[in-house]
Enzyme design. Sequence first.
Site, mmCIF file in Angstrom:
data_model
loop_
_atom_site.group_PDB
_atom_site.id
_atom_site.type_symbol
_atom_site.label_atom_id
_atom_site.label_comp_id
_atom_site.label_asym_id
_atom_site.label_seq_id
_atom_site.Cartn_x
_atom_site.Cartn_y
_atom_site.Cartn_z
ATOM 1 N N ARG A 1 0.841 -1.199 0.000
ATOM 2 C CA ARG A 1 0.000 0.000 0.000
ATOM 3 C C ARG A 1 0.872 1.244 0.000
ATOM 4 N NH1 ARG A 1 -3.941 -0.443 5.035
ATOM 5 N NH2 ARG A 1 -2.842 1.509 5.299
ATOM 6 N N ARG B 1 5.242 9.205 8.541
ATOM 7 C CA ARG B 1 4.128 9.096 9.497
ATOM 8 C C ARG B 1 4.640 8.937 10.924
ATOM 9 N NH1 ARG B 1 1.287 4.054 7.414
ATOM 10 N NH2 ARG B 1 -0.028 4.111 9.248
#
Length: 218
Positions: free
Chosen positions: A162, A173
Amino acid sequence: MPTYIVLLGPPGAGKGTQAQIVSKTLGLPHISSGDIFRENLKNQTSLGVQAKGYMDRGELVPDDLTISMIRDRLSRPDCASGALLDGFPRTVEQAKALAGMLEGFHGAVNAVPYIKVAEQVLIERLTGRWTCRAQGHVFHEMHNPPKLAGVCDHDGSELYQREDDKAETVINRITVYFAQTAPLIEFYQRGGQLLEIDGTQPIDRVTADLLAALAKKV
Ligand code: AMP
């Protein structure tokens, strides 16, 4: 008195899984700010429309919008005996606002479990993840490899990475998470509410530690 728990943990620490278990065990509604924003986005409410740009860029939605959304949610009858908060607060400003609003509900943040996992371990966990194209089955290069590399065990479809599981995105992140939450961790540590949980253990051990630590506080 109502019980309020704030669950902290970086992406990949298993926070979602633990939140579901704790919510069920303690009978408290699981309130995820990210889920509420996504729901509003889907239904194109005025809040959703206002939040969209920030969410698309992976930025924080401004505090005033976020805080009033959470205040509304916590005012609902299902939160009469408290709530398990996930994804909120994200800033010290939000944490202070939360403390003020809970005073109004005759409560306070009772405990802040922090599922702790070292940055390097998180990167390893998240970047090794492969997802099947057909039905979204998830594998891990190291912890749960498919029988045949690149092929789903369950339906034979292709496995892919992904976009948000690619190394660069994962590192971003995680870096953003640590930058955002470090001040919050300090805030709750000073308040005596922080409970550090070793998130590198197997899932059921993490759950056991979490529930044992909470039992002393709530
Ligand atoms: P999450 O699923 O928790 O990663 O949240 C998804 C997105 O919703 C975030 O990237 C933010 O844009 C927004 N969001 C969720 N919680 C907050 C919060 N406490 N403060 C500001 N923005 C938030």
